[in-house]
Design a protein around this motif. Sequence first.
Motif, short mmCIF file in Angstrom:
data_model
loop_
_atom_site.label_atom_id
_atom_site.label_comp_id
_atom_site.label_asym_id
_atom_site.label_seq_id
_atom_site.Cartn_x
_atom_site.Cartn_y
_atom_site.Cartn_z
N ALA A 92 1.69 2.36 -1.41
CA ALA A 92 3.15 1.03 -0.50
C ALA A 92 4.40 2.07 -0.70
CB ALA A 92 3.53 0.29 -0.70
N ALA A 93 4.89 2.72 -2.18
CA ALA A 93 5.62 3.49 -2.92
C ALA A 93 5.59 5.13 -2.46
CB ALA A 93 5.61 3.75 -4.37
N ASP A 94 4.02 5.89 -1.88
CA ASP A 94 4.31 6.87 -2.08
C ASP A 94 4.36 6.96 -0.44
OD1 ASP A 94 3.11 9.77 -1.99
OD2 ASP A 94 0.86 8.82 -1.41
N ARG A 95 3.84 6.04 0.55
CA ARG A 95 3.61 5.53 1.67
C ARG A 95 5.85 6.12 2.09
NH1 ARG A 95 -0.11 2.88 2.12
NH2 ARG A 95 0.40 0.92 1.92
N GLU A 96 6.59 5.58 1.23
CA GLU A 96 7.79 5.50 1.08
C GLU A 96 8.54 6.50 1.25
OE1 GLU A 96 8.96 2.03 -0.62
OE2 GLU A 96 8.36 -0.12 -0.06
N VAL A 140 8.40 7.70 -2.49
CA VAL A 140 9.28 7.92 -3.54
C VAL A 140 9.14 8.43 -4.47
CG1 VAL A 140 9.20 6.19 -5.41
CG2 VAL A 140 9.39 5.09 -3.75
#
Length: 132
Positions: free
Chosen positions: A111-115, A117
């Motif tokens: 999820a952090a990679d998709r955002e 980050v």
Amino acid sequence: MIGAMRSLVVSTGWVMQRLMFLSVALLGLGSLGYTLACTFGFAPWLEMTATFGGVGYPQAGQVVQIGVTTLLLGLCVFLPANARIMALETSHRRFHIGMEDVARAYRASHAADREGVFKLKSEFDSVRERMA
């Protein structure tokens, strides 16, 4: 078999540490109580005569009793730190990771990679450009 032996050694060590902890605490408090009782005249002092360099010291028992009491109380000062260390060691030995933990970490990282980050690709490109 080795796991069972290791478990036995660890539990024996745990029990012995607790027993020594309790023994030092009880001896320290007991000797303090007895020395205070001797101070106020409720109990007799330790009696012993010591000779040093040809000079006799008839009150050596009292000095030894106070010294041992002081030593035991000094050891009791370290007991709270020892308790914290034992608690920390115990918490590190009880570390277990399950598949639910792995799945939760996997979901959070993706999820952090998709955002956006993680900026690793741009860092990789800048290092490659510098090397060129």
